[in-house]
Each structure stands twice: as structure tokens, then as C-alpha cells.
Design a protein around this motif. Structure first.
Motif, short mmCIF file in Angstrom:
data_model
loop_
_atom_site.label_atom_id
_atom_site.label_comp_id
_atom_site.label_asym_id
_atom_site.label_seq_id
_atom_site.Cartn_x
_atom_site.Cartn_y
_atom_site.Cartn_z
N TYR A 63 0.85 -1.19 0.00
CA TYR A 63 0.00 0.00 0.00
C TYR A 63 0.88 1.24 0.00
CZ TYR A 63 -3.72 3.03 2.06
OH TYR A 63 -4.63 4.02 2.33
N PHE A 64 0.72 2.10 -1.00
CA PHE A 64 1.54 3.31 -1.14
C PHE A 64 0.68 4.54 -0.97
CE2 PHE A 64 2.91 6.88 -3.66
CZ PHE A 64 4.28 6.98 -3.46
N THR A 65 1.19 5.52 -0.21
CA THR A 65 0.52 6.81 -0.10
C THR A 65 1.57 7.88 0.11
OG1 THR A 65 -1.29 8.03 0.98
CG2 THR A 65 0.18 6.74 2.40
N PHE A 66 1.23 9.13 -0.13
CA PHE A 66 2.17 10.22 0.08
C PHE A 66 2.09 10.73 1.52
CE2 PHE A 66 2.07 10.50 -4.59
CZ PHE A 66 3.43 10.62 -4.85
N GLU A 67 3.22 11.25 2.01
CA GLU A 67 3.31 11.71 3.40
C GLU A 67 2.61 13.04 3.62
OE1 GLU A 67 7.29 10.28 5.48
OE2 GLU A 67 7.72 11.47 3.70
N SER A 68 2.48 13.83 2.57
CA SER A 68 1.99 15.20 2.70
C SER A 68 0.59 15.35 2.15
CB SER A 68 2.95 16.14 1.97
OG SER A 68 2.39 17.41 1.79
N PHE A 152 10.89 -0.16 -12.43
CA PHE A 152 10.39 -0.61 -11.13
C PHE A 152 11.47 -0.63 -10.06
CE2 PHE A 152 6.99 -2.38 -13.78
CZ PHE A 152 5.87 -2.06 -13.02
N ASP A 153 12.69 -0.23 -10.37
CA ASP A 153 13.80 -0.37 -9.43
C ASP A 153 13.53 0.29 -8.09
OD1 ASP A 153 15.22 -1.87 -11.23
OD2 ASP A 153 16.59 -0.26 -11.84
N LYS A 154 13.03 1.51 -8.09
CA LYS A 154 12.78 2.23 -6.83
C LYS A 154 11.69 1.55 -6.00
CE LYS A 154 15.71 5.62 -7.42
NZ LYS A 154 16.89 5.79 -6.54
N LEU A 155 10.66 1.07 -6.68
CA LEU A 155 9.58 0.38 -5.97
C LEU A 155 10.09 -0.94 -5.39
CD1 LEU A 155 6.57 0.22 -5.22
CD2 LEU A 155 6.19 -0.95 -7.39
N ILE A 156 10.91 -1.65 -6.14
CA ILE A 156 11.44 -2.93 -5.69
C ILE A 156 12.29 -2.74 -4.43
CG2 ILE A 156 13.00 -4.83 -6.28
CD1 ILE A 156 10.19 -4.85 -7.62
N GLU A 157 13.06 -1.66 -4.38
CA GLU A 157 13.86 -1.38 -3.19
C GLU A 157 12.95 -1.25 -1.96
OE1 GLU A 157 16.27 2.04 -3.87
OE2 GLU A 157 17.29 1.18 -5.61
N GLY A 158 11.80 -0.64 -2.16
CA GLY A 158 10.85 -0.50 -1.06
C GLY A 158 10.23 -1.83 -0.66
N SER A 175 9.26 6.14 -7.22
CA SER A 175 8.77 4.76 -7.17
C SER A 175 7.60 4.55 -8.12
CB SER A 175 8.33 4.39 -5.74
OG SER A 175 9.41 4.48 -4.84
N LEU A 176 6.97 5.64 -8.53
CA LEU A 176 5.85 5.58 -9.47
C LEU A 176 6.29 5.84 -10.91
CD1 LEU A 176 3.13 7.59 -7.48
CD2 LEU A 176 3.71 5.16 -7.31
N SER A 177 7.60 5.90 -11.14
CA SER A 177 8.08 6.27 -12.46
C SER A 177 7.75 5.24 -13.53
CB SER A 177 9.60 6.51 -12.43
OG SER A 177 10.29 5.32 -12.10
N TRP A 178 7.37 4.02 -13.12
CA TRP A 178 7.00 3.00 -14.10
C TRP A 178 5.76 3.40 -14.89
CZ3 TRP A 178 2.13 1.17 -13.32
CH2 TRP A 178 1.61 1.27 -12.01
N MET A 179 4.95 4.31 -14.33
CA MET A 179 3.76 4.75 -15.05
C MET A 179 4.03 6.01 -15.87
SD MET A 179 1.40 6.52 -12.05
CE MET A 179 0.16 7.09 -13.20
N ASP A 180 5.25 6.55 -15.78
CA ASP A 180 5.62 7.74 -16.53
C ASP A 180 5.99 7.34 -17.95
OD1 ASP A 180 6.50 10.12 -17.51
OD2 ASP A 180 8.38 10.14 -16.38
N SER A 181 4.99 7.19 -18.77
CA SER A 181 5.20 6.78 -20.15
C SER A 181 4.76 7.90 -21.08
CB SER A 181 4.40 5.51 -20.45
OG SER A 181 4.44 5.21 -21.82
N SER A 182 5.53 8.12 -22.14
CA SER A 182 5.21 9.20 -23.08
C SER A 182 3.87 8.97 -23.78
CB SER A 182 6.32 9.34 -24.12
OG SER A 182 6.48 8.13 -24.84
N ASP A 183 3.44 7.70 -23.83
CA ASP A 183 2.17 7.42 -24.52
C ASP A 183 1.02 7.16 -23.55
OD1 ASP A 183 2.72 3.89 -25.42
OD2 ASP A 183 2.85 4.98 -23.51
N LEU A 184 1.21 7.53 -22.27
CA LEU A 184 0.16 7.27 -21.28
C LEU A 184 -1.14 7.98 -21.66
CD1 LEU A 184 -0.54 5.94 -18.55
CD2 LEU A 184 0.17 8.07 -17.44
#
Length: 261
Positions: A63-68, A152-158, A175-184
Motif C-alpha cells: 500500500y503506497f501513499t504520500f506523506e503530505s 520498477f527499481d525504486k519500488l522494488i527497493e521499497g 517509485s511511481l516512475s514506471w507509469m511515466d510513459s510518453s504514450d500514457l
């Protein structure tokens, strides 16, 4: 879909019989009416957020959420108004074909990721759940492949730090950079009105499920399967079976028009 823990008086089967638009569902793209005139979905402040996130093993999922309070927002597509990101979580099973909740054209995948948002006009997720337009959930289907996906490297570390239940680690928004796609914004998706996929199965969700799966390495996916539940055993399955698709349960196939250069 995991929103909160709640004891339920009725069984899942009993609740399903009382509702008309339950999720998840199996979808035939060929049978869906096709729209191509919707505004592109606009994702703001997800992988490029300056605030760190928290990744938690809550005994049911990662489960992922932001701190702020500075949270990402989603607009466009089938949505009216702005939706605020609340949390992200995952579903999986023991194999690479039954870990997704939604099924497209009979094709199952290894896992499914949900980005849960609430309608900003209700000011909180808890208040939004009581309204038909309360939540918007964006779903990504994960396809297991041999080679690891470096996005997924950053997420995997977590994930490596939350094997035990209630373990939590701080992770960057990258950690969410896997969804950063130019064609999203140009990828096709299906959308429909449905429900939560955990008790109390409230019908308050606008679902947006991307057609094109995200590739993830088999070993990377294995870290999800190693997460431990309340019995200190790996969570081998946390998906709800597909629900009956009743008449009038409209699913729209949205073809996004590529931007002209």
C-alpha cells in the motif's frame, strides 16, 4: 480493491446479489461501444512529486501513499471535475495469469495495480465513498516477463523492506516512475461504473482500466508474492473473482487520439 478494513455482516456472495454494478468484471472489447472524443486523462504530481511516499505491508497488499497533503490529481477522460490521489495498491496470485481482477478479452495477467482517487468536492475518501461519483480508480494490468523492468527499481527497493506485516518504509515519488510513459495519454482504456472489490463493495467507483499491460520482471513480481499476511505466511492471493455482468452495465472502450506534432 483495498480501501479500509471493515467487518461485514453478509458474505461476499450475499452482498453481490443485492447490488447491480459489482466489480471486477470480464470485458469483451469487441462488444463495447467505442468513444474517441474524450479529453485526455491528465496525471499531475505522481512520479515527479517532491514529497516522499510511504510503502506499507498492511497484511493484505503493498500500500503506497504520500506523506503530505500535497497529493497528485487526476482530470479528464470520463471524469467530471478533479479527483485527488489517496493511495496505490496491488493484487496478485500464485501464477502469472490469475493475479489480475479485471479480465480483457479473456486474457488474464500476473497482477493488477490500482490508483485510488476521491472526488475533490467531497474533501475526503471516507466522505466520497457514499456517493456514486465518489471514487475514480485507474487500473494497470501487469504482464510477467523474464527481463526486469528498470522503471520498477525504486519500488522494488521499497518492497524488499516490507516483507513482514505492518512494516513500512519511506520511498521517493520516483517509485511511481514506471507509469511515466510518453504514450500514457494516448493509450486506450475501458471505463465503467462499478464497485469496490472488498467489503462493503460499495458502488461508488468510476473504473479506468488501461488496455496495454505494463511489463514487470518475474523476479520483481516475486517480491509481492513474498509479502506476509497476519499468519506470517506469504499472501498468495488477494483478488476478487469477476462478477456477473448484468444488462445495462455499460462499459465504454475509449480510443485516445494521438496528439499531432
Amino acid at each position: 480493491m483495498y480501501i479500509f478494513k471493515n467487518n461485514c455482516i453478509f458474505s461476499a456472495e450475499q452482498i453481490s446479489k443485492l447490488r447491480s454494478s459489482q466489480s471486477p468484471i470480464a470485458i469483451s472489447l469487441q462488444r463495447c461501444p467505442t468513444w474517441s472524443s474524450l479529453e485526455p486523462l491528465q496525471f499531475e504530481g505522481y512520479w515527479d512529486n517532491e514529497v516522499n511516499g510511504i510503502l506499507l505491508n498492511n497484511g493484505q497488499t503493498a500500500y503506497f501513499t504520500f506523506e503530505s497533503d500535497a497529493k497528485p490529481t487526476l482530470r479528464g477522460g470520463p471524469l467530471i471535475g478533479e479527483y485527488v490521489f489517496e493511495q496505490m495498491h496491488f493484487h496478485w496470485s500464485v501464477d502469472d495469469f490469475t493475479g489480475c481482477e479485471h479480465v480483457l478479452d479473456g486474457h488474464g495477467y500476473a497482477a493488477e495495480c490500482h490508483f485510488v482517487h476521491y472526488n475533490s468536492k467531497y474533501h475526503s475518501l471516507e466522505a466520497a465513498v457514499g456517493h456514486p461519483d465518489g471514487l475514480a480508480v485507474v487500473g494497470f494490468l501487469f504482464q510477467a516477463v523474464n527481463a526486469p523492468n528498470p522503471r520498477f527499481d525504486k519500488l522494488i527497493e521499497g518492497l524488499e523492506g516490507i516483507k513482514s506485516m505492518e512494516k513500512a518504509v519511506q520511498v521517493p515519488s520516483a517509485s511511481l516512475s514506471w507509469m511515466d510513459s510518453s504514450d500514457l495519454q494516448e493509450s486506450n482504456y475501458v471505463t465503467y461504473k462499478g464497485s469496490l472489490t472488498t467489503p462493503p463493495y460499495t458502488e461508488c467507483v468510476t473504473w479506468i482500466i488501461y488496455e496495454k499491460p505494463i511489463q514487470i520482471g518475474t523476479e520483481q513480481l516475486g517480491l509481492l508474492r513474498q509479502l506476509e499476511g497476519p499468519d506470517q505466511k506469504p499472501i498468495d492471493r488477494n483478488v476478487r473473482p469477476t462478477q456477473r455482468h448484468p444488462p445495462g452495465h455499460s462499459v465504454i472502450y475509449v480510443k485516445q487520439v494521438k496528439a499531432k506534432l
